[in-house]
Design a protein around this motif. Sequence first.
Motif, PDB file in Angstrom:
ATOM      1  N   LYS A 237       0.836  -1.202   0.000  1.00  7.45           N
ATOM      2  CA  LYS A 237       0.000   0.000   0.000  1.00  7.45           C
ATOM      3  C   LYS A 237       0.871   1.253   0.000  1.00  7.45           C
ATOM      4  N   GLY A 240       2.549   1.916  -3.171  1.00  7.23           N
ATOM      5  CA  GLY A 240       1.627   2.489  -4.154  1.00  7.23           C
ATOM      6  C   GLY A 240       1.586   4.000  -4.086  1.00  7.23           C
ATOM      7  N   VAL A 241       1.517   4.543  -2.848  1.00  4.82           N
ATOM      8  CA  VAL A 241       1.483   6.006  -2.734  1.00  4.82           C
ATOM      9  C   VAL A 241       2.859   6.612  -2.992  1.00  4.82           C
ATOM     10  N   LYS A 311      -9.404   8.479  -3.138  1.00  2.00           N
ATOM     11  CA  LYS A 311      -8.702   8.149  -4.377  1.00  2.00           C
ATOM     12  C   LYS A 311      -9.266   8.831  -5.615  1.00  2.00           C
ATOM     13  N   THR A 353      -2.272  13.945  -1.718  1.00  4.11           N
ATOM     14  CA  THR A 353      -1.766  12.607  -1.433  1.00  4.11           C
ATOM     15  C   THR A 353      -1.218  12.440  -0.016  1.00  4.11           C
ATOM     16  N   PHE A 356      -3.032  10.171   2.468  1.00  2.00           N
ATOM     17  CA  PHE A 356      -2.815   8.726   2.546  1.00  2.00           C
ATOM     18  C   PHE A 356      -1.770   8.377   3.606  1.00  2.00           C
ATOM     19  N   TYR A 415      -2.061   3.820  -8.043  1.00  4.36           N
ATOM     20  CA  TYR A 415      -3.185   4.029  -7.138  1.00  4.36           C
ATOM     21  C   TYR A 415      -4.309   3.017  -7.338  1.00  4.36           C
ATOM     22  N   VAL A 419      -2.273   0.393  -4.192  1.00  4.19           N
ATOM     23  CA  VAL A 419      -2.745   0.939  -2.911  1.00  4.19           C
ATOM     24  C   VAL A 419      -3.858   0.087  -2.306  1.00  4.19           C
ATOM     25  N   ILE A 422      -8.145   1.341   1.679  1.00  5.21           N
ATOM     26  CA  ILE A 422      -7.548   2.332   2.578  1.00  5.21           C
ATOM     27  C   ILE A 422      -7.726   1.869   4.015  1.00  5.21           C
TER      28      ILE A 422
END
Length: 431
Positions: A237, A240-241, A311, A353, A356, A415, A419, A422
């Motif tokens: 995750k 990903g960010v 997102k 962002t 996140f 994303y 990710v 969440i």
Amino acid sequence: MPRRRFTILVALFVTVVINYLDRTNISIAAIDLARDLSLTKIEMGIVFSAFAWTYSLFQIPGGLLADRVRPRLLYPLLLTLWSIATIVQGMAGTLIMLVVCRVLVGVFEAPSYPINNRVVTSWFPERERAGAIAFYTSGQYLGLAFLAPLLVAFQAEFGWRALFYACGAVGIVWAWIWHILYRDPDQDARLTEPERRAMAAGGALIDWADRHDGGSAAKAAKAPALSGLSVALSSRKLWGVYLGQFCIGTVSIFFLTWFPTYLVESRGIEFAKVGFIASAPFLAAFCGILLSGTLSDWMVRRGVDQGLARKAPVLIGIALSTSMVSAIYAETDLQVMVIMSLAFFGNGLASITWIFISLLAPRNHIGLVGGVFNFIGGLSAVVTPLVIGLLIEGSNFTPALIYMCVVTLIGIFAYTVLVGKIERVPAPSCN
């Protein structure tokens, strides 16, 4: 929003304006500076990139520092140091001296966004955090939008060296003001106890002393740095960010470095007009950021799934950023301004962002994860100026625009695929 929290948010906004002013004034000075110091395109790419060498490298140490030193003390010190480096930059007479100054600005600005995230996480409940992040982040665009014409006019009147002197002086003054204005929630006498309880109930991490001075959460806060770093580097995750931030940063860095040169050399626009034409995309990015944060928080309050609410603006924004490649076919200055404004609006829309990091990072390693996040995102500022400098063929920016379009498509993949849902990454055990 209670008055005290609004004051803190405005102070963050101003700090971000100054932060970006000192890292991007080189883009305004670039044309005259390159001529006076006889620098080539590749050498200017090195100058543009130099800031990010140390800015990226010091993100993880900066994140650790942000976790341990109160912003009231740390921010003024850093502001003063990078402002002095900015002033010295105006004295540069060689490529080496210019690069050294840019490197030093990068060193001292490195902890700034982890500090920003620490401040917002301390002062704002989760349901208001995206809007708060959007507001202070918009400073990097709104400030430059309004300042670009002034900076161009100032340089035309007083020269590029005076531009650096003035920017540095502003930063030193603001460092003193920040020290007077800011307190953490646990030390702020103007914050009422009901406000503290309401903030904490909403997810604001106001327990600074508890986390760092031996209270109930102190053991978690003292988890070994290597253990936290292991989590920061092993989570899909978080990767990903991280990757997404690199891709979003690629577009941002183009506008913060090469854009004025693109307008003058590739589009043939007079330097006197650059400030006004360049300000339009920055205004568009500002609108994108405010819309993104407001819309995202509104969706959360309406009960929309957290993943979709956070997102959606980012993915739509990244998709809009790909439109910049169509500038290849633009025939007029107006078309270029509209296309670039749409692309930078998308970039602004995608720029919340940091939310996140607040939502995904282990609670006792928010600064560390934020440092890794900004480190990898900051690598775009190392890579992009150099790649564009190499891709430019004379005054032809077409290969550079194609490169940025491809990178933004990778951001969509990051994303959507990496990710996932969440949810907060578990903290490392502290045995």
